[in-house]
Design a protein around this motif. Structure first.
Motif, PDB file in Angstrom:
ATOM      1  N   UNK A   5      38.626 -86.499   4.701  1.00 37.84           N
ATOM      2  CA  UNK A   5      38.490 -84.960   5.001  1.00 37.84           C
ATOM      3  C   UNK A   5      37.272 -84.590   5.772  1.00 37.84           C
ATOM      4  N   UNK A   6      37.090 -83.620   6.169  1.00 40.47           N
ATOM      5  CA  UNK A   6      36.024 -83.176   6.775  1.00 40.47           C
ATOM      6  C   UNK A   6      36.066 -81.783   7.574  1.00 40.47           C
ATOM      7  N   UNK A  56      35.581 -88.367   1.708  1.00 44.60           N
ATOM      8  CA  UNK A  56      34.547 -88.680   2.941  1.00 44.60           C
ATOM      9  C   UNK A  56      33.585 -89.740   2.905  1.00 44.60           C
ATOM     10  N   UNK A  57      33.276 -90.105   1.378  1.00 45.20           N
ATOM     11  CA  UNK A  57      32.324 -91.248   1.272  1.00 45.20           C
ATOM     12  C   UNK A  57      32.850 -91.737  -0.260  1.00 45.20           C
ATOM     13  N   UNK A  58      33.008 -93.138  -0.420  1.00 49.27           N
ATOM     14  CA  UNK A  58      33.515 -93.680  -1.894  1.00 49.27           C
ATOM     15  C   UNK A  58      32.313 -93.151  -2.884  1.00 49.27           C
ATOM     16  N   UNK A  59      33.088 -92.984  -4.056  1.00 48.11           N
ATOM     17  CA  UNK A  59      32.331 -92.485  -5.069  1.00 48.11           C
ATOM     18  C   UNK A  59      31.511 -93.595  -5.871  1.00 48.11           C
ATOM     19  N   UNK A  60      30.491 -93.541  -6.596  1.00 46.35           N
ATOM     20  CA  UNK A  60      29.714 -94.564  -7.221  1.00 46.35           C
ATOM     21  C   UNK A  60      30.462 -94.896  -8.547  1.00 46.35           C
ATOM     22  N   UNK A  61      31.769 -95.344  -8.645  1.00 39.83           N
ATOM     23  CA  UNK A  61      32.356 -95.832  -9.966  1.00 39.83           C
ATOM     24  C   UNK A  61      33.599 -96.335  -9.483  1.00 39.83           C
ATOM     25  N   UNK A  62      34.663 -96.512 -10.302  1.00 39.79           N
ATOM     26  CA  UNK A  62      36.036 -96.790 -10.307  1.00 39.79           C
ATOM     27  C   UNK A  62      36.487 -95.408  -9.745  1.00 39.79           C
ATOM     28  N   UNK A 102      40.443 -86.785  10.105  1.00 39.70           N
ATOM     29  CA  UNK A 102      41.620 -86.842  10.014  1.00 39.70           C
ATOM     30  C   UNK A 102      42.285 -85.541   9.230  1.00 39.70           C
ATOM     31  N   UNK A 103      41.757 -85.245   8.320  1.00 37.22           N
ATOM     32  CA  UNK A 103      42.212 -83.883   7.342  1.00 37.22           C
ATOM     33  C   UNK A 103      41.043 -82.669   7.459  1.00 37.22           C
ATOM     34  N   UNK A 104      41.558 -81.770   7.327  1.00 36.41           N
ATOM     35  CA  UNK A 104      40.560 -80.552   7.046  1.00 36.41           C
ATOM     36  C   UNK A 104      40.147 -80.565   5.482  1.00 36.41           C
ATOM     37  N   UNK A 105      39.357 -79.743   5.076  1.00 35.07           N
ATOM     38  CA  UNK A 105      38.721 -79.714   3.508  1.00 35.07           C
ATOM     39  C   UNK A 105      40.143 -79.230   2.526  1.00 35.07           C
ATOM     40  N   UNK A 106      41.021 -78.648   3.025  1.00 30.97           N
ATOM     41  CA  UNK A 106      42.361 -78.428   2.199  1.00 30.97           C
ATOM     42  C   UNK A 106      43.359 -79.750   2.473  1.00 30.97           C
ATOM     43  N   UNK A 107      43.129 -80.843   2.892  1.00 30.63           N
ATOM     44  CA  UNK A 107      43.804 -82.096   2.937  1.00 30.63           C
ATOM     45  C   UNK A 107      45.047 -82.001   3.995  1.00 30.63           C
ATOM     46  N   UNK A 108      44.856 -81.076   4.747  1.00 31.38           N
ATOM     47  CA  UNK A 108      46.032 -80.716   5.687  1.00 31.38           C
ATOM     48  C   UNK A 108      45.773 -81.736   6.917  1.00 31.38           C
ATOM     49  N   UNK A 109      46.692 -82.325   7.540  1.00 35.81           N
ATOM     50  CA  UNK A 109      46.490 -83.330   8.504  1.00 35.81           C
ATOM     51  C   UNK A 109      46.170 -82.370   9.638  1.00 35.81           C
TER      52      UNK A 109
END
Length: 529
Positions: A472-473, A501-507, A479-486
């Protein structure tokens, strides 16, 4: 057309289970949840130690990476769930969320509404924590979150060893601070795995007349007409219609895979496979990010871990111990001890994660010690390398081409090896001398940079944290807006780890559940339900 539903959710993993439960709370909303894999009734899915069997094939697609260009062509097993509950049904049950700064960074990237203060209420809403009820944790939610029931003395020695290197003890690594070592909380309730399917799709929820759950339902494509997603096609059945939305929750590999099979993705790639292009979106399946896991394995001085319980007569004893007392190896996730620290001293937050494995050979591709051992995994948490998910063919049953592109950026390689060396230092501390006989992998013969590189190219694995392939971005390329719509197709939304938008620092399981919780609110608001 067969019977229509308001919402069709494709993928019954962690996110899909949450969405099905939350959207069906409104009796007027008709919800269909489709899962390609089977149900979650097998007893191994509910026993905490069942994780040891999961990376070796149970409930998994059995996929692998393509040869890794920057790791001497190494091919790595890539466990992706194929069962109701998804990753939460087969993972090590570790409850972590990432660092607060991860989410604030999402907001700084333009993802308004996704900062830490924005998402924290969704983490808390899901939780039924057996220890904490405060600003950071909640109780009464569907997801059981518990302290480990079966720690061993070697775990406390590990904490002492880390302390001797200046790494503090942290009793709550999802609380105010992430730094330090400690026991992870686990997605368990009453010493049983609490997957998203077990937590959110309780028997009462599954009986809701407006919710239909189908397993063994392989979706072949999303159907788009006039720029709108109107349903999905299942081989041999035809089209199932969605009156409101199609919601894709098949994970960071499965979601872009299905989009591309539907003709939605990079046009040149799709055309080359003979797939008619429905919508050209170059970033579908791009930006793949994952944590690469390196590990130290040491032989133990005695039966200090759970290795001996792999033998038939010991496994019988372990089963009885679990049935009678809810203790012992069956009650253990086998990786409930770990922590977060720094490979780069001036990093903005911990950039290395440890998992202490109470045995050896627990996961596929990892060596076992004949007389018992202990494993300390380390993973660099903020990789700069970016990979892809692509199709091998137009066949919906063909395995995708998964390329995490590990170590494409040399910085990732340097930080990963620093983390491995730190793991070695921890296991060499005096506090662990009564437990650790000798380091076997990498071993004392590995000393030079080239030797560490060679070792890693023979002994690495995924940490099972793929993300960001449908990011999202606010930018038009996202690919998606910030409401997760395509972006570009109406009636289509994505909600799973692929949206990060970026992988989190954990599981990534708890963050995926959070994403689905927030997605459910966004969907309900959009449709007034």
């Amino acid at each position: 057309m067969t019977k229509s539903h308001d919402f069709i959710i494709v993928g019954g993993g962690s996110a899909g289970s949450v969405l099905a439960a939350r959207l069906s709370e409104n009796a007027d909303a008709s919800v269909l949840l489709l899962e390609a894999g089977g149900g979650d009734r097998h007893p191994l899915y509910h026993l905490p130690a069942g994780f040891a069997k999961m990376t070796k094939g149970i409930g998994s697609w059995g996929w692998k990476t393509v040869p890794q260009t920057h790791m001497k062509g190494m091919v790595i097993p890539y466990t992706q769930a194929r069962v109701l509950g998804g990753g939460s049904t087969i993972n090590a049950q570790i409850y972590t969320r990432g660092n607060a700064l991860d989410y604030d960074e999402w907001r700084q990237m333009g993802c308004d509404g996704w900062g830490y203060d924005d998402v924290l209420p969704y983490f808390r809403r899901s939780e039924d924590n057996d220890t904490y009820d405060n600003r950071f944790h909640g109780t009464g939610g569907p997801l059981g979150v518990s302290q480990p029931a079966a720690p061993l003395p070697i775990c406390e020695a590990y904490f002492e060893a880390a302390a001797s290197l200046g790494i503090p003890r942290n009793h709550d690594m999802t609380g105010e601070a992430q730094d330090g070592v400690g026991y992870y909380q686990l997605t368990q309730r009453n010493t049983r795995r609490c997957s998203a399917s077990m937590g959110f799709l309780t028997p009462a929820v599954r009986k809701r007349p407006n919710l239909t759950i189908r397993t063994g339902a392989q979706v072949s494509r999303i159907v788009v007409e006039g720029g709108r997603a109107i349903g999905v096609e299942i081989a041999g059945e035809g089209v199932l219609r969605a009156e409101a939305e199609v919601i894709l929750s098949s994970g960071a590999i499965g979601s872009p895979r299905l989009l591309m099979l539907s003709g939605i993705g990079p046009a040149d790639h799709l055309s080359g496979l003979g797939i008619p292009v429905v919508f050209d979106q170059p970033e579908v399946g791009s930006n793949l990010q994952d944590h690469l896991d390196l590990f130290v394995i040491a032989e133990c001085t005695g039966p200090h871990t759970y290795d001996r319980y792999a033998k038939p007569h010991w496994s019988v004893l372990a089963g009885l111990q679990y049935l009678l007392m809810r203790k012992g190896p069956v009650a253990s996730s086998l990786f409930e001890t770990g922590g977060f620290w720094y490979a780069e001293p001036d990093a903005r937050s911990p950039d290395i994660q440890f998992h202490l494995g109470l045995g050896s050979g627990i996961e596929a591709g990892v060596a076992a010690m004949p007389d018992g051992g202990v494993t300390l995994n380390s993973a660099y948490l903020r990789p700069r390398s970016r990979g892809t998910v692509r199709l091998a063919s137009a066949d919906p049953m063909a395995a995708p081409l998964i390329d995490p592109n590990y170590w494409q950026d040399p910085h990732d390689r340097e930080m990963s090896i620093r983390g491995l060396k730190l793991a070695q230092e921890i296991l060499r501390q005096d506090a662990l001398n009564p437990f650790v006989k000798a380091e076997r992998l990498p071993g004392p013969e590995v000393r030079s940079d080239q030797e560490y590189f060679d070792f890693a190219c023979a002994h690495s694995k995924t940490d099972h944290h793929p993300a960001s392939t449908c990011r999202m971005g606010p930018d038009p390329e996202a690919v998606l807006d910030t409401s997760l719509r395509f972006r570009g197709i109406d009636g289509l939304r994505v909600a799973d780890a692929s949206v990060m938008p970026r992988l989190v620092s954990s599981n990534t399981n708890a963050p995926t559940i959070m994403i689905a919780e927030k997605a459910a609110d966004l969907i309900r608001e959009a449709h007034g339900i």
